[in-house]
Design a protein around this motif. Structure first.
Motif, PDB file in Angstrom:
ATOM      1  N   LEU A 186      28.911  43.784  42.796  1.00  0.00           N
ATOM      2  CA  LEU A 186      30.279  44.044  43.230  1.00  0.00           C
ATOM      3  C   LEU A 186      30.752  42.975  44.205  1.00  0.00           C
ATOM      4  N   LYS A 187      29.859  42.546  45.099  1.00  0.00           N
ATOM      5  CA  LYS A 187      30.219  41.504  46.053  1.00  0.00           C
ATOM      6  C   LYS A 187      30.523  40.194  45.326  1.00  0.00           C
ATOM      7  N   GLN A 188      29.705  39.843  44.332  1.00  0.00           N
ATOM      8  CA  GLN A 188      29.953  38.634  43.561  1.00  0.00           C
ATOM      9  C   GLN A 188      31.249  38.747  42.757  1.00  0.00           C
ATOM     10  N   LEU A 189      31.574  39.941  42.303  1.00  0.00           N
ATOM     11  CA  LEU A 189      32.812  40.141  41.567  1.00  0.00           C
ATOM     12  C   LEU A 189      34.026  39.890  42.451  1.00  0.00           C
ATOM     13  N   ARG A 220      38.410  36.292  44.316  1.00  0.00           N
ATOM     14  CA  ARG A 220      39.019  35.477  45.362  1.00  0.00           C
ATOM     15  C   ARG A 220      39.154  34.021  44.923  1.00  0.00           C
ATOM     16  N   GLU A 221      38.145  33.525  44.220  1.00  0.00           N
ATOM     17  CA  GLU A 221      38.153  32.148  43.747  1.00  0.00           C
ATOM     18  C   GLU A 221      38.977  31.991  42.473  1.00  0.00           C
ATOM     19  N   GLU A 222      39.539  33.093  41.984  1.00  0.00           N
ATOM     20  CA  GLU A 222      40.322  33.140  40.754  1.00  0.00           C
ATOM     21  C   GLU A 222      39.523  32.639  39.561  1.00  0.00           C
ATOM     22  N   SER A 223      38.246  32.957  39.539  1.00  0.00           N
ATOM     23  CA  SER A 223      37.395  32.620  38.407  1.00  0.00           C
ATOM     24  C   SER A 223      37.498  33.669  37.305  1.00  0.00           C
TER      25      SER A 223
END
Length: 94
Positions: A74-77, A82-85
């Motif tokens: 979830l943190k990586q998501l 945030r990085e708009e990846s």
């Protein structure tokens, strides 16, 4: 003619029709039978087993029981959002 009489006639006609179809199919399949099923399908494939490389890539296997799931935490998501990846439709509160 009442509805019950109509339904009984209709049921009788359908029953006769399907019995005739089953009888016709039975007569067609028994005609000229040689004892060997002529319509048997067989498939021959030359497949050699291949050793899976999952054990080699994961190493000891202590990290996770799932290999190559493609999932993120979830943190990586949230970091990816945030990085708009990743493309997301609704707003995400950080």
């Amino acid at each position: 003619m009442t509805w019950i009489k109509f339904a009984l006639w209709l049921l009788g006609i359908y029953t006769t029709y399907y019995v005739a179809l089953i009888f016709w199919d039975y007569l067609r399949t028994n005609r000229g039978e040689t004892g060997v099923d002529k319509h048997e399908l067989t498939f021959v494939e030359d497949i050699e087993p291949v050793k899976s490389h999952i054990e080699e890539v994961t190493g000891t296997g202590k990290e996770s029981s799932v290999a190559f799931s493609g999932g993120v935490s979830l943190k990586q998501l949230f970091n990816l959002a945030r990085e708009e990846s990743v493309e997301y439709i609704k707003s995400v509160s950080f």
